[in-house]
Design a protein around this motif. Structure first.
Motif: not given
Lengths: 312, 437
Positions: A272-284
């Motif tokens: 649907r859109t352009s993805v510039q950042l996608f990071e799977i992380a642990r919650p802060s």
């Protein structure tokens, strides 16, 4: 060896339970972060460690001394609200506070000069406290706390109201003391500071222990259900996705809490859109704090407590 | 112990180094001594303007005598060392022709117009002891100025007595001579010493028997007033500025309280040494001071003074410290302070009756009422006839128990109050704190 050991400690004021059946061990030499919303029992816990107030039940052992104030001379305490005699001169005040910990005038003066110099306050040693700026007064209070070379340092919100320069000076001083073997307990509302400085973190919420462990173990327990992402165009479409539970706008990116498969979210976003950042992380830590104590979590305290048990 | 000593000395230095303390030290004798000097000065600075008055003598026999006596007074007793100390009184006989109005209305108008101070009406039958109209009426709008009225009364009565005796056929001068008044001499007690020699009773010296004990009792009261309510502010300040929390993390609340109480004792002792020392220096070095006064300030009396001062300081120091710890704001503190202040001034309120009758029911009862014991018992011991040894013992035992109770109760309230926040508790709540665990 534990610097502080609380076993099944409960303290209530009238009908209000300030601290409920709390057990906690602070290993010697650790930097232990106490976090929790205002009025959740942090200060009560700190005061009980100092034996300023006494628990209704349970036992408290500090630096090997059980249930007496015997260890208090080996503890440095910086209360949340600063307390200095306005009319007293800085040097007299430091000597007085040190004398109350049983430190002789000569030792206090020598140690005091070193600290005053370190915090660039030497020129203010003979000035009355009321003539100092807020930041200076706060540094004086810190010096009064560490002057006696305590084995255990209890700091209630040590960084509140400091400018970045003083903030840094104080942080370095605390780290140095910890390296020299001082056990440090500090309470803070600054989650990034807690993440950076603390070996272990303890969170109390409405009198109950909800977190206790290393940052890693805490984040582990909360799983990798967080995605940091930045998309082109309208970020609003994120919220419409069925797998998204919560979106926190962090400015440069969105922190998203997911209940489903992150790959599925990525695929649907790419479509649907352009993805510039996608990071799977642990919650802060901040995210975890909000999950426990945020408005939507208020009625789910029981779940959090259960999670805390797993972490511990 | 060393921490209590640290608190004591630091608090002491904090107290005595302030400008307020130094000013207070100088101000208190000024207030006491100044009051006396001011009264003496005021006495001297008498208004010496002439006072006019009218006499309406309906008897027709007293006026000439009155005029003569007044002339004599105006000539002889107005001046002291060439300085006029009393006003001249100017008598004017009432002249019925001067006004058409009724006499009392006309003269009242003149008083309102400030022409005269007042007027005296003498009834027509005044010489006859059984006469129908023996009025002696003084009309004035300044009843507080009673010197003239007193003089008129005394002078007329002297004359009347002379006239009435003469009327009855007796020689007035002889009667005066025979009815001369004798003065009462107040004496102490005669006693017999071990050798069997009788030592005569001495004329008791008012200054020594009364003024010295009263002065010392007032000093005791003032010292307690100067240092104990200040403890309340001191504790409240530490609480409001969050210093208390730092302090109690180093010293136990009881140690902190004790250190503060002892600092108040030190402050008061300092003042006592200054004041009593000055008085002793004065009475021992000025020859005019009567020996009775020198003897009245005996080491025994001073020892009692210090002992009772100590007790009073512990009682009121505890109470005020506890109240300071219980409050969170100055306004609340003042409300809580009122009842404690009332108790503190009880001995001063009853000072008159206590002095009049040092072994009377009131003085005795108050000397057993612990908050009043220090001042009242000190007065009773140091003033004749003195208290019985068993009375002193009972009062002291009761007071010491009460003092310990105060310190313990205060330490409990102090411990709970010093870290409490928010609403200031009522006295009922404070009692709740006392019985809590």
């Amino acid at each position: 060896m534990d610097a502080v050991r609380l076993t099944n400690v409960t303290k209530s004021y009238g009908d209000h339970i300030a601290v409920n059946d709390l057990s906690l061990r602070v290993p010697a030499g650790a930097i232990y972060g106490f976090i929790g919303p205002n009025g959740s029992g942090k200060t009560t816990t700190l005061r009980m460690i100092l034996h300023i107030i006494h628990p209704d039940s349970g036992s408290i052992e500090v630096l090997g001394e059980a249930a007496t104030r015997a260890a208090n001379d080996r503890i440095g305490y910086l209360p949340e609200e600063r307390g200095l005699y306005k009319k007293m001169k800085v040097r007299d005040l430091l000597t007085y506070y040190a004398a109350l910990k049983g430190v002789s005038g000569a030792d206090a003066r020598r140690e005091g000069e070193t600290w005053l110099e370190r915090f660039d306050l030497t020129g203010n040693a003979t000035r009355p406290v009321e003539t100092l700026s807020k930041g200076m007064a706060q540094k004086v209070q810190f010096i009064a706390t560490v002057l006696t070379r305590p084995e255990l340092l209890i700091l209630d919100e040590p960084f509140a109201g400091l400018d970045p320069v003083n903030h840094d000076a104080l942080r370095l001083a605390i780290l140095e003391l910890a390296r020299q073997g001082t056990t440090v307990i500090f309470s803070t509302h600054d989650m990034s500071m807690a993440e950076k400085m603390c070996d272990r973190i303890f969170m109390i919420f409405k009198g109950d222990k909800v977190l206790d462990g290393t940052l890693d173990s805490i984040q582990e327990a909360y799983g990798a259900d967080t995605v940091r992402l930045r998309v082109g165009g309208d970020a609003g479409l994120l919220a419409e996705h069925p797998a998204v539970e919560r979106v926190t706008d962090m400015g440069h990116y969105q922190e998203v809490r997911l209940s489903g498969d992150p790959q599925a979210l990525l695929q649907s976003l790419v479509a649907r859109t352009s993805v510039q950042l996608f990071e799977i992380a642990r919650p802060s830590l901040n995210e975890i704090f909000v999950r426990i104590a945020g408005p939507e979590a208020q009625d789910a305290v029981a779940t959090s407590a259960a999670l805390a048990d797993q972490v511990a | 112990m060393s921490k209590i000593r640290t608190v004591m000395f630091t608090e002491y230095l904090r107290a005595v180094r302030t400008k307020a303390f130094i000013i207070g030290v100088l101000l208190m004798p000024l207030m006491f001594g100044g009051g006396i000097i001011a009264m003496a000065l005021a006495e001297q600075a008498k208004d010496t303007a002439d006072r006019h008055f009218v006499v309406v003598d309906e008897s027709g026999v007293l006026l000439p005598m009155l005029a003569a006596a007044l002339d004599e007074r105006n000539e002889q007793s107005l001046f002291e060392d060439d300085e006029q100390v009393d006003p001249r009184w100017v008598l004017e006989a009432y002249d019925p022709a001067a006004s058409a109005e009724r006499m009392d209305v006309a003269l009242s108008d003149r008083i309102e117009n400030k022409e005269i101070l007042g007027f005296l009406v003498i009834g027509p039958d005044i010489v006859d002891p059984d006469g129908a109209d023996r009025r002696l009426a003084w009309y004035t709008d300044t009843p507080t100025y009673d010197d003239l009225a007193d003089w008129l009364g005394a002078t007329i009565n002297n004359e009347l007595r002379r006239l009435r005796f003469t009327e009855a056929g007796l020689d007035g001068t002889l009667v005066d001579h025979l009815s001369a008044r004798e003065r009462v001499n107040t004496l102490g007690l005669a006693s017999v010493n071990e050798q069997g020699e009788v030592s005569e009773a001495e004329e008791s010296n008012m200054a020594a028997t009364v003024a010295i004990p009263i002065g010392l009792a007032m000093l005791l009261f003032m010292l307690v007033m100067m240092s104990t309510p200040a403890l309340m502010n001191n504790v409240l300040e530490e609480k409001m500025q969050k210093i208390a929390e730092v302090l109690v993390s180093s010293v136990s609340p009881f140690g902190l309280l004790l250190g503060k109480l002892l600092s108040a004792v030190l402050v008061s002792l300092t003042l006592a040494i200054l004041y009593v020392g000055a008085i002793l220096l004065f009475v021992h070095n000025v020859d005019q001071v009567p020996a009775a006064i020198v003897d009245a300030i005996s080491p025994g009396v001073l020892a009692w003074f210090v002992f009772f001062m100590l007790m009073a300081l512990l009682i009121y120091g505890s109470i005020f410290s506890a109240l300071g710890a219980a409050c969170s704001e100055i306004q609340d503190a003042q409300t809580l302070m009122m009842p404690a202040m009332m108790v503190l001034i009880i001995p001063m309120m009853f000072l008159g009756p206590i002095i009049k009758s040092p072994d009377g029911a009131l003085a005795t009862a108050l000397s057993y009422f612990p908050p009043a014991t220090p001042v009242v018992m000190f007065l009773r011991i140091s003033m004749p006839p003195g208290a019985e040894w068993w009375e002193i013992t009972v009062a002291i035992v009761v007071m010491v128990i009460f003092t310990l109770g105060c310190v313990l109760a205060a330490s409990k309230i102090f411990r709970i109050g010093i870290l409490s926040q928010g609403q200031t508790p009522s006295y009922r709540k404070l009692v709740g704190w006392l019985v809590s665990r």
